[in-house]
Design an enzyme around this catalytic site. Structure first.
Site, mmCIF file in Angstrom:
data_model
loop_
_atom_site.group_PDB
_atom_site.id
_atom_site.type_symbol
_atom_site.label_atom_id
_atom_site.label_comp_id
_atom_site.label_asym_id
_atom_site.label_seq_id
_atom_site.Cartn_x
_atom_site.Cartn_y
_atom_site.Cartn_z
ATOM 1 N N TYR A 119 114.540 -2.653 -55.115
ATOM 2 C CA TYR A 119 114.650 -1.470 -55.973
ATOM 3 C C TYR A 119 115.041 -1.786 -57.409
ATOM 4 O O TYR A 119 115.474 -0.920 -58.150
ATOM 5 C CB TYR A 119 115.667 -0.475 -55.371
ATOM 6 C CG TYR A 119 115.133 0.307 -54.167
ATOM 7 C CD1 TYR A 119 113.866 0.063 -53.651
ATOM 8 C CD2 TYR A 119 115.902 1.297 -53.567
ATOM 9 C CE1 TYR A 119 113.390 0.773 -52.558
ATOM 10 C CE2 TYR A 119 115.429 2.005 -52.470
ATOM 11 C CZ TYR A 119 114.174 1.740 -51.972
ATOM 12 O OH TYR A 119 113.705 2.453 -50.894
ATOM 13 N N LYS A 166 116.245 -9.670 -42.328
ATOM 14 C CA LYS A 166 114.965 -10.179 -41.832
ATOM 15 C C LYS A 166 114.859 -11.621 -42.336
ATOM 16 O O LYS A 166 113.893 -12.012 -42.993
ATOM 17 C CB LYS A 166 113.837 -9.274 -42.359
ATOM 18 C CG LYS A 166 112.482 -9.547 -41.773
ATOM 19 C CD LYS A 166 112.240 -8.944 -40.413
ATOM 20 C CE LYS A 166 110.852 -9.347 -39.929
ATOM 21 N NZ LYS A 166 110.572 -8.992 -38.532
ATOM 22 N N ASP A 198 113.750 -4.791 -38.086
ATOM 23 C CA ASP A 198 112.666 -4.059 -37.413
ATOM 24 C C ASP A 198 113.054 -3.728 -35.968
ATOM 25 O O ASP A 198 112.933 -2.588 -35.530
ATOM 26 C CB ASP A 198 111.334 -4.826 -37.494
ATOM 27 C CG ASP A 198 111.453 -6.297 -37.143
ATOM 28 O OD1 ASP A 198 112.579 -6.781 -36.922
ATOM 29 O OD2 ASP A 198 110.408 -6.979 -37.077
ATOM 30 N N ASP A 222 118.022 2.363 -46.876
ATOM 31 C CA ASP A 222 117.384 3.640 -47.189
ATOM 32 C C ASP A 222 116.602 4.127 -45.970
ATOM 33 O O ASP A 222 116.734 5.277 -45.528
ATOM 34 C CB ASP A 222 116.461 3.443 -48.397
ATOM 35 C CG ASP A 222 116.115 4.745 -49.082
ATOM 36 O OD1 ASP A 222 116.668 5.791 -48.686
ATOM 37 O OD2 ASP A 222 115.296 4.716 -50.011
ATOM 38 N N ASP A 226 117.687 7.135 -43.032
ATOM 39 C CA ASP A 226 116.841 8.322 -42.860
ATOM 40 C C ASP A 226 116.401 8.462 -41.405
ATOM 41 O O ASP A 226 116.304 9.576 -40.875
ATOM 42 C CB ASP A 226 115.603 8.251 -43.765
ATOM 43 C CG ASP A 226 115.883 8.784 -45.166
ATOM 44 O OD1 ASP A 226 117.063 8.754 -45.578
ATOM 45 O OD2 ASP A 226 114.947 9.226 -45.852
HETATM 46 MG MG MG Z 1 115.898 7.916 -49.241
#
Ligand code: MG
Ligand code: NAI
Length: 325
Positions: A119, A166, A198, A222, A226
């Site tokens: 990000y 990972k 994963d 993130d 969610d």
């Molecule tokens: Mg989000």
């Protein structure tokens, strides 16, 4: 000294749920609230989604309560997180008695690295049809988020800390993230386990009750948080904190919800629970616990807003929460 709290309701239902949270804070403490504008409507009026004045207010206040922005969300929340020096995004995902949840045993907290990973925005098109993204993982930021996560788990009575990574594929970057977490765990004598992100997504979906605190690189945090939101019964319930070394900003996970904005039926719980996190951050542990139990009581016994199957308004739910304080 009276603490100063920056209040930035933003757009849509932010304008409806933030006043409820301010009333709740006002009911349990003596704070000075300073209101400021940001978001789509502010951009229309002033040309800027985040006026310098609002940025400075958040940077200098003792804590900030933010509602939501609409289409300008990225132009508002990313700089605001930077204004408070936030490096950790704390996202609890908890199911509540009386609320219909896919996995009613869920009680998780994601500790998401908030400054780097994929990000950082270092993207380019190196030739027509060929694009690249640079993933930045530093030792300092990795150690800092790991230390924050281990301390958070210890302070809040969580037994299990899982480090998501990972490193089998992203050997250099997640290798460093994992190595830093291992070092911090060893230095602080913290127990932890490690999970490939994963496979962790599947385990979180099937057996969330086995996990407590999950420390994640930015994008993984993130996405996994969610996913967990989906386990506990919806966006109207999920608070979050963006924490820096001293300052912090608190916000519901949800956005401006244009589909219901203006109707007065938004669930204020996520924002009131964010205010409880704010109280904790300022050292008001008892007040935070009171606010939480008031919200839990209302979620269990009603009244509730339509997203939870009730027919109460935002204001009625807010009044019921304050009644219990
Ligand atoms: Mg989000
Ligand atoms: P959203 O979170 O605003 O809404 C998703 C769905 O959940 C909608 O059906 C909405 O009605 C419902 N919902 C959300 N919060 C609720 C609440 N408190 N009570 C009852 N129902 C609730 O996400 P969406 O629709 O993807 O985005 C809408 C706008 O919000 C977009 O412009 C987006 O950019 C912005 N956004 C801003 C964020 C922020 O400011 N941090 C975060 C996410 C989205």
């Amino acid at each position: 000294m009276t603490e100063e709290i920056a209040v930035i309701p933003g757009d849509g239902i932010g304008q409806e749920v933030v006043p409820v949270a301010v009333d709740v804070l006002d009911a349990v403490g003596a704070f000075e609230f300073v209101h400021a504008d940001a978001g789509d409507a502010t951009k229309e009026e002033t040309g800027e989604a985040l006026p310098q004045e609002t940025y400075d207010l958040a940077a200098n206040a003792d804590a900030t309560l933010f509602g939501a922005a609409g289409e300008t969300a990225a132009d508002v929340i990313l700089p605001l997180r930077e204004a408070v020096g936030s490096f950790a995004n704390v996202r609890p995902a908890r199911a509540y008695p009386g609320v219909d949840a896919l996995k009613p045993e869920t009680d998780l907290v994601f500790i998401r690295e908030n400054t780097e990973g994929v990000y950082t925005g270092i993207e380019s098109e190196i030739s027509e049809g060929v694009t690249t993204l640079t993933r930045v993982i530093t030792e300092d930021a990795s150690r800092r988020i790991a230390a924050f996560g281990f301390e958070y788990a210890a302070e809040n009575g969580f037994d299990r800390v899982t480090v998501a990574h990972k490193a089998n594929v992203m050997r250099v970057t997640d290798g460093q993230f994992l190595e830093a977490a291992r070092d911090v765990a060893e230095e602080g004598d913290y127990d932890h386990d490690e999970a490939l992100m994963d496979a962790l997504a599947m385990h979180l979906l099937l057996t969330p009750e086995e996990y407590d605190v999950v420390i994640c690189p930015n994008l993984a945090g993130d996405m996994l948080s969610d996913l967990a939101a989906g386990l506990v019964g919806g966006l109207g319930l999920l608070p979050s904190a963006n924490v820096g070394p001293e300052n912090a900003l608190f916000e519901p996970v949800h956005g401006s919800a244009p589909d219901i904005a203006g109707e007065g039926i938004a669930n204020p719980a996520a924002t009131v629970l964010s205010a409880a996190m704010l109280l904790e951050h300022l050292g008001y542990q008892d007040e935070a616990a009171n606010v939480r139990s008031a919200v839990e009581g209302v979620l269990a016994d009603g009244p509730t807003t339509p997203d939870l199957g009730g027919n109460a308004s935002t204001e009625e739910v807010g009044a019921a929460i304050i009644d219990r304080l």
